[in-house]
Motif scaffolding. Structure first.
Motif, PDB file in Angstrom:
ATOM      1  N   GLY A  36       0.788  -1.234  -0.095  1.00 46.46           N
ATOM      2  CA  GLY A  36       0.038   0.130  -0.169  1.00 46.46           C
ATOM      3  C   GLY A  36       0.821   1.329  -0.097  1.00 46.46           C
ATOM      4  O   GLY A  36       1.780   1.310   0.513  1.00 46.46           O
ATOM      5  N   ALA A 102      -3.542   5.633   6.640  1.00 44.97           N
ATOM      6  CA  ALA A 102      -4.356   5.325   5.386  1.00 44.97           C
ATOM      7  C   ALA A 102      -3.423   4.884   4.369  1.00 44.97           C
ATOM      8  O   ALA A 102      -2.356   5.729   4.226  1.00 44.97           O
ATOM      9  N   GLU A 104      -3.072   3.622   0.184  1.00 44.94           N
ATOM     10  CA  GLU A 104      -3.754   3.333  -1.181  1.00 44.94           C
ATOM     11  C   GLU A 104      -3.370   1.935  -1.479  1.00 44.94           C
ATOM     12  O   GLU A 104      -2.101   1.733  -1.709  1.00 44.94           O
ATOM     13  N   VAL A 121     -12.691  -1.047  -2.949  1.00 46.20           N
ATOM     14  CA  VAL A 121     -11.175  -0.626  -3.140  1.00 46.20           C
ATOM     15  C   VAL A 121     -10.884   0.421  -2.067  1.00 46.20           C
ATOM     16  O   VAL A 121     -10.025   0.511  -1.263  1.00 46.20           O
ATOM     17  N   LEU A 122     -12.024   1.724  -2.246  1.00 46.63           N
ATOM     18  CA  LEU A 122     -11.765   2.740  -1.207  1.00 46.63           C
ATOM     19  C   LEU A 122     -12.048   2.442   0.375  1.00 46.63           C
ATOM     20  O   LEU A 122     -11.293   3.098   0.945  1.00 46.63           O
ATOM     21  N   ASN A 123     -12.525   1.373   0.657  1.00 47.86           N
ATOM     22  CA  ASN A 123     -12.800   1.081   2.005  1.00 47.86           C
ATOM     23  C   ASN A 123     -11.834  -0.250   2.574  1.00 47.86           C
ATOM     24  O   ASN A 123     -12.003  -0.421   3.793  1.00 47.86           O
ATOM     25  N   CYS A 125      -8.205   0.286   2.933  1.00 41.18           N
ATOM     26  CA  CYS A 125      -7.262   1.045   3.927  1.00 41.18           C
ATOM     27  C   CYS A 125      -7.540   2.468   4.392  1.00 41.18           C
ATOM     28  O   CYS A 125      -6.480   2.983   4.633  1.00 41.18           O
ATOM     29  N   SER A 126      -8.551   2.642   4.506  1.00 39.11           N
ATOM     30  CA  SER A 126      -9.013   4.155   4.698  1.00 39.11           C
ATOM     31  C   SER A 126      -9.164   4.215   6.069  1.00 39.11           C
ATOM     32  O   SER A 126     -10.123   4.809   6.609  1.00 39.11           O
ATOM     33  N   LEU A 131      -6.428  -0.614   7.467  1.00 38.61           N
ATOM     34  CA  LEU A 131      -5.073  -0.999   6.922  1.00 38.61           C
ATOM     35  C   LEU A 131      -4.345  -2.007   7.718  1.00 38.61           C
ATOM     36  O   LEU A 131      -4.022  -3.026   7.055  1.00 38.61           O
ATOM     37  N   SER A 190      -6.598  12.770  -2.322  1.00 42.27           N
ATOM     38  CA  SER A 190      -6.383  11.218  -2.638  1.00 42.27           C
ATOM     39  C   SER A 190      -7.787  10.632  -1.941  1.00 42.27           C
ATOM     40  O   SER A 190      -8.382  11.176  -0.953  1.00 42.27           O
ATOM     41  N   PHE A 192      -8.216   8.009  -0.854  1.00 37.36           N
ATOM     42  CA  PHE A 192      -8.107   6.827   0.274  1.00 37.36           C
ATOM     43  C   PHE A 192      -7.896   7.245   1.391  1.00 37.36           C
ATOM     44  O   PHE A 192      -7.760   6.519   2.067  1.00 37.36           O
ATOM     45  N   SER A 194      -8.748   8.542   5.346  1.00 31.54           N
ATOM     46  CA  SER A 194      -9.963   8.163   6.112  1.00 31.54           C
ATOM     47  C   SER A 194     -10.676   9.418   6.221  1.00 31.54           C
ATOM     48  O   SER A 194     -10.314  10.521   5.762  1.00 31.54           O
TER      49      SER A 194
END
Length: 197
Positions: A36, A102, A104, A121-123, A125-126, A131, A190, A192, A194
């Motif tokens: 990430g 966070a 990406e 995908v957005l959820n 590691c935000s 993560l 970004s 990504f 939080s």
């Protein structure tokens, strides 16, 4: 891409925090490799920071890793259910660290989706707890040397200063004047980061 060396971490914490943006975090596990890109961090400086676990240089069984050399992981549990991944910074005897808030997702997305039980995908590691779940980080990784071969950081991308946003940190209302320190750094725009602020 080159692996970050010890000297990267053994600098003033606010410098390290900003410079961590754009770096790639890698974790090699039995499930496979996950990667990430760091897009959000928070700095914690134990000697002066009421939000830090080592405030006033308080050394406990939990915080002793923060008093060691930079470049080690400090992983702890919050709310009895979520792990948080920090990187110890600065020199020995200076209890300081940077919370990774966070990422990406870059590689190993199917592994992350399975661990997080989500297709978004957005959820993945935000947030710090998300993560850690996506990257397979638990208390087992506490005190691991990030200059080793299982979990480490790569040089990644350089984020220019005009693309870095600065805000107060999140969920530290208990921390007196420290709650207003502008020690949260994000990659601007970004999707990504939080959703805290």
């Amino acid at each position: 891409m080159k692996k970050l060396e010890r000297r990267f971490y053994e600098r003033p914490t606010l410098e390290v925090a900003r410079d961590l943006l754009g770096k790639y975090m890698i974790h090699e596990t039995n499930d496979g490799r996950t990667v990430g890109k760091i897009v959000e961090v928070e700095a914690y400086v134990g000697s002066i920071d009421a939000a830090c676990h080592a405030y006033n240089n308080k050394c406990t069984n939990r915080t002793k890793i923060m008093f060691g050399e930079g470049g080690h992981a400090y992983v702890y549990l919050i709310y009895g259910m979520h792990y948080c991944m920090n990187i110890v910074t600065n020199q020995e005897t200076y209890p300081e660290a940077v919370l990774i808030r966070a990422l990406e997702p870059v590689e190993g997305l199917q592994i992350m989706k399975r661990r997080r039980k989500t297709e978004s995908v957005l959820n993945l590691c935000s947030g710090p707890g998300k993560l850690c779940q996506a990257m397979g980080i638990t208390k087992l990784q506490n005190e691991i040397d990030l200059c080793g071969g299982r979990m480490f950081l790569l040089q990644g991308e350089t984020i220019m200063s005009n693309n870095i946003g600065t805000t107060p940190r999140i969920n530290i209302d208990y921390a007196k004047e420290a709650r207003d320190y502008p020690w949260r750094f994000i990659v601007k725009d970004s999707p990504f980061v939080s959703k805290g602020k």
